[in-house]
Design a protein around this motif. Structure first.
Motif, PDB file in Angstrom:
ATOM      1  N   PHE A  27       0.841  -1.209   0.000  1.00  0.00           N
ATOM      2  CA  PHE A  27       0.000   0.000   0.000  1.00  0.00           C
ATOM      3  C   PHE A  27       0.874   1.257   0.000  1.00  0.00           C
ATOM      4  N   ASN A  28       1.939   1.259   0.831  1.00  0.00           N
ATOM      5  CA  ASN A  28       2.820   2.433   0.893  1.00  0.00           C
ATOM      6  C   ASN A  28       3.547   2.656  -0.426  1.00  0.00           C
ATOM      7  N   GLN A  29       3.994   1.539  -1.041  1.00  0.00           N
ATOM      8  CA  GLN A  29       4.746   1.636  -2.302  1.00  0.00           C
ATOM      9  C   GLN A  29       3.883   2.241  -3.414  1.00  0.00           C
ATOM     10  N   TYR A  30       2.656   1.739  -3.558  1.00  0.00           N
ATOM     11  CA  TYR A  30       1.822   2.205  -4.678  1.00  0.00           C
ATOM     12  C   TYR A  30       1.095   3.514  -4.366  1.00  0.00           C
ATOM     13  N   GLN A  31       0.905   3.809  -3.076  1.00  0.00           N
ATOM     14  CA  GLN A  31       0.326   5.117  -2.729  1.00  0.00           C
ATOM     15  C   GLN A  31       1.261   6.225  -3.198  1.00  0.00           C
ATOM     16  N   ALA A  32       2.582   5.962  -3.124  1.00  0.00           N
ATOM     17  CA  ALA A  32       3.575   6.969  -3.516  1.00  0.00           C
ATOM     18  C   ALA A  32       3.517   7.285  -5.009  1.00  0.00           C
ATOM     19  N   THR A  33       2.862   6.406  -5.808  1.00  0.00           N
ATOM     20  CA  THR A  33       2.777   6.654  -7.257  1.00  0.00           C
ATOM     21  C   THR A  33       1.615   7.592  -7.606  1.00  0.00           C
ATOM     22  N   LEU A  34       0.751   7.889  -6.631  1.00  0.00           N
ATOM     23  CA  LEU A  34      -0.425   8.734  -6.924  1.00  0.00           C
ATOM     24  C   LEU A  34      -0.030  10.200  -7.015  1.00  0.00           C
ATOM     25  N   ASP A  35      -0.843  10.958  -7.729  1.00  0.00           N
ATOM     26  CA  ASP A  35      -0.585  12.387  -7.934  1.00  0.00           C
ATOM     27  C   ASP A  35      -1.245  13.191  -6.800  1.00  0.00           C
ATOM     28  N   ARG A  36      -0.438  13.526  -5.772  1.00  0.00           N
ATOM     29  CA  ARG A  36      -0.992  14.231  -4.610  1.00  0.00           C
ATOM     30  C   ARG A  36      -1.357  15.675  -4.949  1.00  0.00           C
ATOM     31  N   VAL A  85     -21.140  14.711  -0.484  1.00  0.00           N
ATOM     32  CA  VAL A  85     -20.108  14.313  -1.449  1.00  0.00           C
ATOM     33  C   VAL A  85     -18.762  14.925  -1.054  1.00  0.00           C
ATOM     34  N   ASP A  86     -18.790  16.172  -0.620  1.00  0.00           N
ATOM     35  CA  ASP A  86     -17.596  16.867  -0.139  1.00  0.00           C
ATOM     36  C   ASP A  86     -17.047  16.185   1.121  1.00  0.00           C
ATOM     37  N   LEU A  87     -17.939  15.901   2.062  1.00  0.00           N
ATOM     38  CA  LEU A  87     -17.577  15.276   3.337  1.00  0.00           C
ATOM     39  C   LEU A  87     -16.827  13.954   3.124  1.00  0.00           C
ATOM     40  N   VAL A  88     -17.346  13.135   2.223  1.00  0.00           N
ATOM     41  CA  VAL A  88     -16.723  11.832   1.952  1.00  0.00           C
ATOM     42  C   VAL A  88     -15.309  12.020   1.396  1.00  0.00           C
ATOM     43  N   TRP A  89     -15.152  12.981   0.481  1.00  0.00           N
ATOM     44  CA  TRP A  89     -13.821  13.210  -0.111  1.00  0.00           C
ATOM     45  C   TRP A  89     -12.830  13.705   0.938  1.00  0.00           C
ATOM     46  N   LEU A  90     -13.323  14.456   1.934  1.00  0.00           N
ATOM     47  CA  LEU A  90     -12.434  14.977   2.980  1.00  0.00           C
ATOM     48  C   LEU A  90     -11.752  13.847   3.753  1.00  0.00           C
ATOM     49  N   ILE A  91     -12.401  12.681   3.853  1.00  0.00           N
ATOM     50  CA  ILE A  91     -11.788  11.509   4.492  1.00  0.00           C
ATOM     51  C   ILE A  91     -10.990  10.715   3.455  1.00  0.00           C
ATOM     52  N   LEU A  92     -11.564  10.580   2.266  1.00  0.00           N
ATOM     53  CA  LEU A  92     -10.944   9.765   1.215  1.00  0.00           C
ATOM     54  C   LEU A  92      -9.561  10.305   0.820  1.00  0.00           C
ATOM     55  N   PHE A  93      -9.446  11.615   0.705  1.00  0.00           N
ATOM     56  CA  PHE A  93      -8.183  12.237   0.273  1.00  0.00           C
ATOM     57  C   PHE A  93      -7.008  11.870   1.188  1.00  0.00           C
ATOM     58  N   PRO A  94      -7.070  12.137   2.501  1.00  0.00           N
ATOM     59  CA  PRO A  94      -5.917  11.763   3.329  1.00  0.00           C
ATOM     60  C   PRO A  94      -5.727  10.252   3.429  1.00  0.00           C
ATOM     61  N   LEU A  95      -6.839   9.514   3.491  1.00  0.00           N
ATOM     62  CA  LEU A  95      -6.740   8.062   3.680  1.00  0.00           C
ATOM     63  C   LEU A  95      -6.001   7.395   2.524  1.00  0.00           C
ATOM     64  N   VAL A  96      -6.384   7.723   1.298  1.00  0.00           N
ATOM     65  CA  VAL A  96      -5.841   7.030   0.135  1.00  0.00           C
ATOM     66  C   VAL A  96      -4.554   7.672  -0.383  1.00  0.00           C
ATOM     67  N   TYR A  97      -4.451   9.007  -0.281  1.00  0.00           N
ATOM     68  CA  TYR A  97      -3.315   9.701  -0.898  1.00  0.00           C
ATOM     69  C   TYR A  97      -2.163  10.024   0.071  1.00  0.00           C
ATOM     70  N   VAL A  98      -2.469  10.189   1.372  1.00  0.00           N
ATOM     71  CA  VAL A  98      -1.456  10.741   2.281  1.00  0.00           C
ATOM     72  C   VAL A  98      -1.050   9.786   3.400  1.00  0.00           C
ATOM     73  N   MET A  99      -2.008   9.161   4.079  1.00  0.00           N
ATOM     74  CA  MET A  99      -1.691   8.386   5.291  1.00  0.00           C
ATOM     75  C   MET A  99      -0.907   7.118   4.962  1.00  0.00           C
ATOM     76  N   HIS A 100       0.273   6.989   5.552  1.00  0.00           N
ATOM     77  CA  HIS A 100       1.052   5.766   5.349  1.00  0.00           C
ATOM     78  C   HIS A 100       1.984   5.524   6.540  1.00  0.00           C
TER      79      HIS A 100
END
Lengths: 194, 95
Positions: free
Chosen positions: A49-58, A179-194
């Motif tokens: 998860f950490n390896q491939y999360q780093a490939t995303l466009d933050r 829709v905004d509320l859900v993205w506020l959790i989704l953004f750090p969870l999938v793109y940042v937290m590792h």
């Protein structure tokens, strides 16, 4: 502030139609399950998860976050305007919200095109399966939200709502904020937290 | 603009500004390479705070009484707890 005024401002139900709030609750619970599934599946594949999360466009993700929270603020302004019976201003704020929503779809669509061009899909690995499923499920909600805002902007522009009668505008706004509320959790969870 | 609308819009404008700042801090933490359990939990905390602000001010739940007042807070508590537990366990600090 007098007790009477405070009492007048406290409501027993949220703004808009109650049925929309029941839908919002159901949607939030589905997304909660998705987030939990992501977190608990990650426990067994932390390195992957950490390896491939780093490939995303933050940078694209933060631009999308700013687009969604700004869209939400514009929708707040639209609700404030219609509560005062100002249809022209309300429609203008709603169209501004639509613009931000379309910007989100454009940026996210670009990210998907980039992934596809590299042959990345749901079966690439467990991280991408979650990333693509979660973000695309949310992407579909943004499309629905933008359609709702367009319909409201047109109807508000036609003067179909007033200061006394605008429950549809509040319902559509509440859906958009979800829709905004859900993205506020989704953004750090999938793109940042590792 | 009447005083009631102004009284609602002012915190909404502040909410938007605070959310923009927290989003940029989250992004900076992400691109700086900062990592570890406490960074992850800090970022999650920012997200939960932003979610509470959306519920309270954008959705207008601060002025609602009873169950509906807490519906977004309860969802955030649920999501925050589950994600925190998963990240704490996977970090190995409990071993």
């Amino acid at each position: 502030m007098s007790d009477k005024l405070v009492a007048a401002q406290v409501r027993h139900y949220p703004p808009g139609d109650l049925a929309v709030w029941i839908l919002i609750m159901a949607e939030l619970l589905v997304f909660a399950l998705f987030f939990a599934a992501y977190g608990f599946t990650r426990m067994g594949h932390v390195a992957l998860f950490n390896q491939y999360q780093a490939t995303l466009d933050r940078t694209a993700a933060v631009a999308n976050t700013l687009a969604l929270i700004t869209a939400s603020y514009f929708v707040v302004r639209a609700v404030a305007a219609i509560r005062e019976g100002n249809s022209r201003h309300s429609a203008r704020w709603l169209w501004a919200g639509v613009g931000m929503g379309v910007l989100f779809l454009f940026i996210k669509g670009g990210e998907y095109a980039e992934h596809l061009s590299h042959g990345i899909n749901l079966s690439t690995n467990t991280f991408y399966m979650f990333y693509l499923s979660l973000t695309f499920f949310h992407f579909m909600h943004v499309i629905v939200g933008v359609i709702v805002l367009v319909i409201l902007a047109v109807k508000v522009g036609q003067g179909r709502y007033s200061a006394a009668e605008h429950a549809d505008v509040e319902s559509g706004a509440s859906y958009w904020h979800m829709v905004d509320l859900v993205w506020l959790i989704l953004f750090p969870l999938v793109y940042v937290m590792h | 603009m009447d005083s009631q609308t102004r009284a609602w819009l002012r915190p909404c404008t502040w909410t938007w500004l605070v959310m923009v700042c927290l989003t940029l801090v989250t992004w900076l933490l992400g691109v700086s390479g900062a990592q570890g359990l406490w960074v992850a939990l800090l970022v999650l905390g920012f997200a939960l705070l932003k979610g509470q602000l959306v519920g309270d001010w954008f959705m207008g739940l601060h002025g609602v009484s009873g169950f509906w007042r807490w519906v977004v807070s309860l969802w955030l508590l649920l999501v925050g707890s589950l994600v925190s537990i998963a990240f704490v366990i996977s970090s190995g600090v409990l071993n």
